[in-house]
Design an enzyme around this catalytic site. Sequence first.
Site, PDB file in Angstrom:
ATOM      1  N   ARG A 172      -9.176  31.082 -41.120  1.00 30.45           N
ATOM      2  CA  ARG A 172      -7.610  29.582 -40.632  1.00 30.45           C
ATOM      3  C   ARG A 172      -7.689  30.202 -39.319  1.00 30.45           C
ATOM      4  O   ARG A 172      -6.134  29.712 -38.857  1.00 30.45           O
ATOM      5  CB  ARG A 172      -7.244  29.094 -41.504  1.00 30.45           C
ATOM      6  CG  ARG A 172      -7.726  28.496 -42.645  1.00 30.45           C
ATOM      7  CD  ARG A 172      -7.712  27.776 -43.303  1.00 30.45           C
ATOM      8  NE  ARG A 172      -7.846  26.878 -44.078  1.00 30.45           N
ATOM      9  CZ  ARG A 172      -8.114  27.576 -45.748  1.00 30.45           C
ATOM     10  NH1 ARG A 172      -7.526  28.346 -45.779  1.00 30.45           N
ATOM     11  NH2 ARG A 172      -8.852  27.032 -46.720  1.00 30.45           N
TER      12      ARG A 172
ATOM     13  N   LYS B 249      -8.414  26.572 -23.733  1.00 30.81           N
ATOM     14  CA  LYS B 249      -9.557  25.516 -24.293  1.00 30.81           C
ATOM     15  C   LYS B 249     -11.319  26.692 -25.240  1.00 30.81           C
ATOM     16  O   LYS B 249     -11.719  27.698 -24.370  1.00 30.81           O
ATOM     17  CB  LYS B 249     -10.456  25.136 -23.043  1.00 30.81           C
ATOM     18  CG  LYS B 249      -9.206  23.924 -22.890  1.00 30.81           C
ATOM     19  CD  LYS B 249     -10.375  22.856 -22.070  1.00 30.81           C
ATOM     20  CE  LYS B 249      -9.801  22.162 -21.573  1.00 30.81           C
ATOM     21  NZ  LYS B 249     -10.257  21.353 -20.686  1.00 30.81           N
TER      22      LYS B 249
ATOM     23  N   GLU C 150     -15.188  26.789  -9.019  1.00 33.51           N
ATOM     24  CA  GLU C 150     -13.473  27.210  -9.585  1.00 33.51           C
ATOM     25  C   GLU C 150     -12.322  27.496  -8.537  1.00 33.51           C
ATOM     26  O   GLU C 150     -11.506  26.625  -9.304  1.00 33.51           O
ATOM     27  CB  GLU C 150     -14.205  28.168 -11.168  1.00 33.51           C
ATOM     28  CG  GLU C 150     -14.788  27.193 -11.928  1.00 33.51           C
ATOM     29  CD  GLU C 150     -14.536  26.034 -12.400  1.00 33.51           C
ATOM     30  OE1 GLU C 150     -13.959  24.581 -12.446  1.00 33.51           O
ATOM     31  OE2 GLU C 150     -15.086  25.743 -13.686  1.00 33.51           O
TER      32      GLU C 150
ATOM     33  N   LYS D 199      -3.340  27.771 -12.699  1.00 33.37           N
ATOM     34  CA  LYS D 199      -3.976  27.428 -13.969  1.00 33.37           C
ATOM     35  C   LYS D 199      -2.696  27.427 -15.074  1.00 33.37           C
ATOM     36  O   LYS D 199      -2.708  26.719 -15.818  1.00 33.37           O
ATOM     37  CB  LYS D 199      -4.987  27.700 -14.201  1.00 33.37           C
ATOM     38  CG  LYS D 199      -5.977  27.867 -16.025  1.00 33.37           C
ATOM     39  CD  LYS D 199      -7.375  27.473 -16.064  1.00 33.37           C
ATOM     40  CE  LYS D 199      -7.391  26.949 -17.386  1.00 33.37           C
ATOM     41  NZ  LYS D 199      -8.698  26.550 -17.421  1.00 33.37           N
TER      42      LYS D 199
ATOM     43  N   GLU E 194      -3.982  18.803 -22.907  1.00 33.86           N
ATOM     44  CA  GLU E 194      -4.692  18.539 -21.502  1.00 33.86           C
ATOM     45  C   GLU E 194      -4.343  16.685 -21.961  1.00 33.86           C
ATOM     46  O   GLU E 194      -4.589  15.636 -22.229  1.00 33.86           O
ATOM     47  CB  GLU E 194      -5.478  18.418 -21.650  1.00 33.86           C
ATOM     48  CG  GLU E 194      -6.768  17.481 -20.538  1.00 33.86           C
ATOM     49  CD  GLU E 194      -8.135  18.168 -20.302  1.00 33.86           C
ATOM     50  OE1 GLU E 194      -7.950  19.035 -20.522  1.00 33.86           O
ATOM     51  OE2 GLU E 194      -8.821  16.893 -20.474  1.00 33.86           O
TER      52      GLU E 194
ATOM     53  N   ARG F  54      -3.608  18.057 -17.108  1.00 33.75           N
ATOM     54  CA  ARG F  54      -4.127  19.615 -17.246  1.00 33.75           C
ATOM     55  C   ARG F  54      -6.078  18.719 -16.729  1.00 33.75           C
ATOM     56  O   ARG F  54      -6.339  19.820 -16.888  1.00 33.75           O
ATOM     57  CB  ARG F  54      -4.386  19.972 -18.646  1.00 33.75           C
ATOM     58  CG  ARG F  54      -5.420  21.411 -18.687  1.00 33.75           C
ATOM     59  CD  ARG F  54      -5.715  22.435 -20.311  1.00 33.75           C
ATOM     60  NE  ARG F  54      -6.197  22.871 -20.235  1.00 33.75           N
ATOM     61  CZ  ARG F  54      -6.469  23.948 -20.906  1.00 33.75           C
ATOM     62  NH1 ARG F  54      -5.315  24.083 -22.200  1.00 33.75           N
ATOM     63  NH2 ARG F  54      -7.637  24.758 -21.098  1.00 33.75           N
TER      64      ARG F  54
ATOM     65  N   ASN G 234     -10.137  18.952 -14.427  1.00 31.60           N
ATOM     66  CA  ASN G 234     -11.998  18.779 -14.554  1.00 31.60           C
ATOM     67  C   ASN G 234     -12.059  18.169 -13.929  1.00 31.60           C
ATOM     68  O   ASN G 234     -13.705  17.244 -13.593  1.00 31.60           O
ATOM     69  CB  ASN G 234     -11.908  17.911 -15.994  1.00 31.60           C
ATOM     70  CG  ASN G 234     -11.647  18.500 -16.842  1.00 31.60           C
ATOM     71  OD1 ASN G 234     -11.687  19.513 -17.220  1.00 31.60           O
ATOM     72  ND2 ASN G 234     -11.115  17.674 -17.876  1.00 31.60           N
TER      73      ASN G 234
ATOM     74  N   HIS H 211     -15.811  17.573 -13.146  1.00 33.00           N
ATOM     75  CA  HIS H 211     -16.413  18.228 -13.958  1.00 33.00           C
ATOM     76  C   HIS H 211     -17.574  16.910 -15.129  1.00 33.00           C
ATOM     77  O   HIS H 211     -18.564  17.590 -15.791  1.00 33.00           O
ATOM     78  CB  HIS H 211     -15.585  18.800 -15.078  1.00 33.00           C
ATOM     79  CG  HIS H 211     -15.309  20.643 -14.474  1.00 33.00           C
ATOM     80  ND1 HIS H 211     -14.508  20.776 -13.523  1.00 33.00           N
ATOM     81  CD2 HIS H 211     -14.900  21.429 -15.815  1.00 33.00           C
ATOM     82  CE1 HIS H 211     -14.386  22.173 -13.240  1.00 33.00           C
ATOM     83  NE2 HIS H 211     -15.159  22.571 -13.959  1.00 33.00           N
TER      84      HIS H 211
ATOM     85  N   HIS I 188     -20.917  18.458 -16.082  1.00 33.39           N
ATOM     86  CA  HIS I 188     -21.843  17.923 -17.263  1.00 33.39           C
ATOM     87  C   HIS I 188     -22.889  17.697 -17.436  1.00 33.39           C
ATOM     88  O   HIS I 188     -23.890  18.050 -17.986  1.00 33.39           O
ATOM     89  CB  HIS I 188     -20.395  17.978 -18.312  1.00 33.39           C
ATOM     90  CG  HIS I 188     -19.105  19.166 -18.739  1.00 33.39           C
ATOM     91  ND1 HIS I 188     -17.726  18.858 -19.341  1.00 33.39           N
ATOM     92  CD2 HIS I 188     -19.148  20.638 -18.478  1.00 33.39           C
ATOM     93  CE1 HIS I 188     -17.307  19.723 -18.690  1.00 33.39           C
ATOM     94  NE2 HIS I 188     -18.131  20.951 -18.162  1.00 33.39           N
TER      95      HIS I 188
ATOM     96  N   HIS J  84     -22.725  26.814 -14.893  1.00 30.19           N
ATOM     97  CA  HIS J  84     -21.827  25.508 -15.021  1.00 30.19           C
ATOM     98  C   HIS J  84     -20.900  25.718 -13.568  1.00 30.19           C
ATOM     99  O   HIS J  84     -20.463  24.388 -12.872  1.00 30.19           O
ATOM    100  CB  HIS J  84     -20.860  26.795 -15.546  1.00 30.19           C
ATOM    101  CG  HIS J  84     -19.589  25.331 -16.011  1.00 30.19           C
ATOM    102  ND1 HIS J  84     -19.287  23.899 -16.427  1.00 30.19           N
ATOM    103  CD2 HIS J  84     -18.241  25.630 -15.658  1.00 30.19           C
ATOM    104  CE1 HIS J  84     -18.308  23.644 -16.575  1.00 30.19           C
ATOM    105  NE2 HIS J  84     -17.279  24.913 -16.357  1.00 30.19           N
TER     106      HIS J  84
END
Length: 366
Positions: free
Chosen positions: A124, A146, A188, A230, A240, A244, A248, A251, A255, A268
Site C-alpha cells: 500500500r 504520474k 516535451e 513542470k 490535474e 496541469r 498534455n 498528447h 496517444h 512517445h
Amino acid sequence: MQTVKVALFSAEQDRSYPIHIGNGILERVDLLLPHLPQKRVAIVTNTTVAPFYLDRLRTALERHDVISNAIILPDGEDHKNWQTLNLIFDALLEQRCERKTTLIALGGGVIGDLTGFAAAAYLRGVPFIQIPTTLLAQVDSSVGGKTGINHPLGKNMIGAFYQPRVVLTDSATLNTLPDRELRAGIAEVIKYGLIRDAHFFTWLEQNMTRLIARDADILGKAIRRSCEIKAEIVAADEHESGVRSLLNLGHTFGHAIENAMGYGVWLHGEAVAAGTIMAAALSKQLEFISESDFERICGVFQMAGLPIIAPKLSPDDYLSLMKLDKKVEGGRVRFILLKRIGEAIMSHDVPALTLTETLLTCMANE
Ligand code: NAD
Ligand code: GLY
C-alpha cells in the site's frame, strides 16, 4: 549542480521534494541518503540501461552501506503492462522487501512509470526515487508523480498519482542515449516553451543545433527550465483538475497515434510532436494563432528532426481513439490549444467539422 523544488504542501504533510540536476552526479548517493528511511533499496531498471549504469549506482550505494537488490525488466513501451508490473511485485516479495525499502527507478519514462506505480501499490505504498536516464524522463516523466501502465484499449489508462521523494538527474547519462530517443525528449522540452514561456521557445529555436549535439551547457539549461515549469504547474495542480491539463498539449492526438500504430512503433515524443502540430493547426483554424506562428512551431520540431505529419487514419478512427483520453468529460473530448506561443488553454468547443478538416490536413497521404 542545480536544484529545482517541487513544492507540495497539504494540511497533513509537506511532500515537497528536490530535483537535483547536474552533469556526472549519478554516484552522488549523499543526495539520496536523507530520503531513505532504511539503508535498503530495490533498483528497477531494464536490460538496456542496466549494463551502462546499474553497477555504478550499486557500487556507490555500497560505499554508503546501502544494500541494494536489482530488478531488471525487459525493455520497451510494449512491456509497460500488467505482466511486467507483476514481475516487479514478484521480485519485491521474493526479496522480502519491506515497507521502508525504497524503490529506485533507473531508466526512462517506461521504467519510471512502472516503478512509481509499483511503489504506490506494494504494501500500500513504499518510498520511491527517480533516477531518469532519458531526456524525456529528465524533463517530464520523473517529475510530478504520474505513474502507471498502458491498457490494450488506451495509453496510460491505469495508474496512480504517487510522488517520488527525490529526483536525481545526471545529464551525462544522455551521452549513451540513441539520437532518436534524444529527439523524442526534445518534443516535451518544446512543449514547455509553447504552453508557458515564449522566451524559452525562442531560445530553443536559437539553440536547437547545440541541443541536438548534446552540448552539456545547453542541455543543462533546457532540463532546468523544463523542470522549473513542470514543478510550478504540478505545485499548483497536483491531481490535474485544472492547469496541469495544459501539460498534455499534443498528447490527446499523440496517444491516439501511439495506440493506433501499436505501442513502441512511434516513440512517445514523436507522437507528441505530430500531435502538437495537430493541436497547433486546430489553434490556427480557430484563429487563435497566426500562420507565421504555426510555421515557427513546425520549424522548431523539424529542426529537432521530429515528425510533423501524423500517420494516416480515418478521422473517425482518430476521434474514437481520442475519446479514450483521460481528459474526456461527459463523453466530450477537451482540447489543449494555443492562444499564442507561450500560452495554452483548454477548450471543449471545437466544431466537429473544423476538427475533421484539420485532422485531414495534418495526415500523411498514404
Ligand atoms: P523509454 O523509457 O522507453 O526509454 C527509451 C529507450 O531508451 C529505451 O530503450 C531505454 O531502455 C533506453 N534508455 C534509457 N536511458 C538510456 C541511456 N541513458 N542510454 C541508452 N539507452 C537508454 O522511453 P521514454 O521516452 O524515456 O519515456 C516514454 C514513456 O514515458 C511513455 O510510456 C510515456 O507515456 C511516459 N511518460 C510519462 C510521463 C509522466 O508524467 N509520468 C510524462 C511523459 C511521458
Ligand atoms: N506529462 C504530463 C503531466 O505530467 O501532467
